[in-house]
Scaffold this motif. Structure first.
Motif, mmCIF file in Angstrom:
data_model
loop_
_atom_site.group_PDB
_atom_site.id
_atom_site.type_symbol
_atom_site.label_atom_id
_atom_site.label_comp_id
_atom_site.label_asym_id
_atom_site.label_seq_id
_atom_site.Cartn_x
_atom_site.Cartn_y
_atom_site.Cartn_z
ATOM 1 N N SER A 73 0.825 -1.225 0.000
ATOM 2 C CA SER A 73 0.000 0.000 0.000
ATOM 3 C C SER A 73 0.854 1.267 0.000
ATOM 4 N N TRP A 74 2.153 1.141 0.226
ATOM 5 C CA TRP A 74 3.043 2.314 0.248
ATOM 6 C C TRP A 74 3.633 2.642 -1.122
ATOM 7 N N LEU A 75 3.327 1.846 -2.121
ATOM 8 C CA LEU A 75 3.901 2.088 -3.444
ATOM 9 C C LEU A 75 3.415 3.424 -4.001
ATOM 10 N N LYS A 76 4.331 4.156 -4.677
ATOM 11 C CA LYS A 76 3.995 5.446 -5.271
ATOM 12 C C LYS A 76 3.548 5.328 -6.727
ATOM 13 N N PHE A 77 3.412 4.118 -7.222
ATOM 14 C CA PHE A 77 2.939 3.901 -8.594
ATOM 15 C C PHE A 77 2.086 2.630 -8.597
ATOM 16 N N ARG A 78 1.404 2.396 -9.703
ATOM 17 C CA ARG A 78 0.527 1.226 -9.834
ATOM 18 C C ARG A 78 1.224 0.188 -10.717
ATOM 19 N N PRO A 79 1.700 -0.930 -10.131
ATOM 20 C CA PRO A 79 2.393 -1.945 -10.940
ATOM 21 C C PRO A 79 1.454 -2.527 -12.000
ATOM 22 N N ALA A 80 2.036 -2.804 -13.178
ATOM 23 C CA ALA A 80 1.259 -3.378 -14.284
ATOM 24 C C ALA A 80 2.165 -4.294 -15.083
ATOM 25 N N ASP A 81 1.545 -5.245 -15.794
ATOM 26 C CA ASP A 81 2.304 -6.187 -16.612
ATOM 27 C C ASP A 81 3.121 -5.432 -17.654
ATOM 28 N N GLY A 82 4.357 -5.906 -17.854
ATOM 29 C CA GLY A 82 5.240 -5.306 -18.837
ATOM 30 C C GLY A 82 6.092 -4.168 -18.299
ATOM 31 N N MET A 83 5.851 -3.734 -17.074
ATOM 32 C CA MET A 83 6.613 -2.627 -16.508
ATOM 33 C C MET A 83 7.962 -3.141 -16.002
ATOM 34 N N GLN A 84 9.027 -2.405 -16.287
ATOM 35 C CA GLN A 84 10.363 -2.732 -15.809
ATOM 36 C C GLN A 84 10.532 -2.116 -14.431
ATOM 37 N N VAL A 85 10.847 -2.943 -13.428
ATOM 38 C CA VAL A 85 10.912 -2.465 -12.049
ATOM 39 C C VAL A 85 12.214 -2.914 -11.404
ATOM 40 N N LEU A 86 12.525 -2.235 -10.314
ATOM 41 C CA LEU A 86 13.669 -2.576 -9.465
ATOM 42 C C LEU A 86 13.107 -2.940 -8.108
ATOM 43 N N VAL A 87 13.443 -4.160 -7.620
ATOM 44 C CA VAL A 87 12.822 -4.709 -6.403
ATOM 45 C C VAL A 87 13.923 -5.048 -5.410
ATOM 46 N N ARG A 88 13.653 -4.656 -4.134
ATOM 47 C CA ARG A 88 14.501 -5.117 -3.038
ATOM 48 C C ARG A 88 13.708 -6.171 -2.289
ATOM 49 N N ALA A 89 14.314 -7.415 -2.147
ATOM 50 C CA ALA A 89 13.519 -8.535 -1.625
ATOM 51 C C ALA A 89 14.397 -9.494 -0.842
#
Length: 453
Positions: A73-89
């Motif tokens: 819920s803290w994300l500043k954007f809406r993830p969608a298929d095909g989007m290139q993202v950087l994840v810390r996990a």
């Protein structure tokens, strides 16, 4: 007959699938720390629980991921298929199905996150070199005659700038210096135009501007070469990149940062209407000061003219003539008084000579005796007149308090046979003889029956 085959001995510890998956999960979590991983989103799902499930993939592999609430819920954007993202996990294992997965703690668009880190790194480095130092920033000319606008010739920014400048200050000359403001070719074109415009000596100030966009769209204005070209410019540079919330490296290096292209135009040229009002006020003040100055100079000229006239020979001769006439009058008056005093002194001497003759002395004594007798008669007459006046005043005062004045108003005074004044009707017997005193005489009376007895 075949010999019997040896069977393997059963293991001492037999793992269940749950125990195996738990062991693998513990090994993965202990062996691998928090990792950063970049990839393409696919199979993005957000069920009613608020958790976020997705697959992160590249051209050769994929891995399942989960991002639990409230992190999702803290994300500043809406993830969608095909989007290139950087994840810390964290690397883990989903035990119920034995599936390898990542538990995401943070996620951001891959390009923007990298660009933002690069922006912060370059900003810190240039700031340390002193390119942002406020002491090196130059003041803008108050009335720029010619302004060079470095921007896209077809963008909305140049239309806003030209509209505002034409409305506020039509006298200014504006040259549009076209450059690409986005893409790989933009930074070298901007650098070349900055150097060319500064070297021409044609412009009083340069405006580097473009409209809003994403961080990637504005990246040409975060280029190090552009920043150093702004810093090296001999002409003051104003930067107006994007919207009010957008900041670029060019904004920090420029001599002035404007929040929008329209705001930059308002800062670069004065308001003709406001300037006209100001000039009108100055004209009125100048007229008032000039009027006061003329009045003061006129008074000074009048004073000097009066002094000049007072120092003319004719005026001095007139004053001397008046003074000579005054002295002549004083001398004549002194001569007359001296003659009068001399005549009086001679008369006194003549009187003294006459006073020394015996017959003359007798006549003088007789005359003096007659004067004293006359003065005595006058004094006696005055004293008799004074005494008569005082007597009349005393008589009037005595008459005012006298019983006779009361009798003249119609009253009477009763006396008994002994001559005493009766003050009460009591104790007066019937037939008593009385005497009544009126204003013009007396009456003898006899009392009748006393009604008070």
């Amino acid at each position: 007959m075949h010999a019997p085959v040896d069977q393997p001995a059963p293991p001492r510890h037999i793992l269940t699938p749950s125990a195996l998956n738990r062991l693998v999960r513990d090994l993965l979590e202990d062996a691998l720390p928090m990792v950063w991983i970049e990839g393409e989103l696919s199979n993005v799902a957000r069920p009613a629980s608020g958790h976020l499930y997705f697959t992160l993939k590249d051209s050769g592999a994929q891995v399942r991921c989960a991002m639990f609430k409230p992190k999702s819920s803290w994300l500043k954007f809406r993830p969608a298929d095909g989007m290139q993202v950087l994840v810390r996990a964290r690397v883990g294992l989903y035990e119920p199905r034995g599936e390898f997965q990542l538990v995401a703690e943070h996620m951001e668009p891959a390009g923007e996150g990298a660009l933002q880190r690069e922006f912060e790194h370059l900003k810190a480095r240039l700031d340390a070199e002193g390119l942002f130092d406020p002491s090196r920033k130059r003041a803008l000319p108050r009335f720029a005659r010619r302004i060079g606008v470095i921007t896209s010739a077809t963008g909305a920014a140049i239309r806003d700038v030209l509209s505002v400048m034409a409305r506020r200050w039509p006298l200014v000359e504006v040259d549009v210096l076209p450059v690409p403001v986005q893409g790989r070719e933009a930074p070298p074109a901007i650098v070349a135009m900055l150097r060319k415009a500064a070297a021409s000596g044609r412009y009083d100030v340069l405006l580097l501007t473009r409209g809003g966009g994403s961080l990637e769209d504005l990246w040409a204005f975060n280029d190090e070469a552009v920043a150093r070209a702004i810093h090296a410019s001999k002409v003051p540079v104003v930067a107006a990149v994007g919207h009010e919330i957008d900041f670029s490296i060019a904004d920090f290096v420029a001599d002035l940062r404007a929040p929008t292209p329209s705001a930059a135009a308002e800062l670069l040229v004065p308001d003709a209407d406001a300037l006209e009002r100001h000039l009108h006020q100055l004209r009125q003040r100048l007229a008032t000061l000039l009027q006061r100055r003329l009045q003061g100079q006129g008074q000074r000229v009048d004073h000097l003219l009066a002094r000049l006239q007072s120092q003319r020979p004719q005026a001095r001769l007139a004053r001397d003539r008046e003074r000579l006439q005054h002295l002549r009058e004083r001398l004549l008056a002194t001569f007359v008084r001296a003659r009068q005093n001399e005549r009086m002194r001679l008369q006194r001497l003549h009187g003294r000579l006459l006073a020394q003759h015996p017959g003359q002395q007798l006549r003088m004594q007789q005359q003096r005796l007659e004067e004293h007798a006359q003065r005595l008669r006058q004094a006696i007459g005055h004293r008799l007149d004074h005494d008569r006046l005082m007597l009349r005043q005393a008589a009037r005062a005595l008459h005012a308090v006298s019983p006779l004045a009361t009798l003249e108003r119609g009253y009477a005074i009763l006396f008994d046979n002994e001559g005493k004044v009766l003050r009460s009707a009591l104790h007066v017997a019937e037939g008593t003889e009385l005497r009544a005193r009126l204003a013009d005489g007396e009456l003898n009376l006899r009392t009748g029956k006393n009604p008070t007895a």
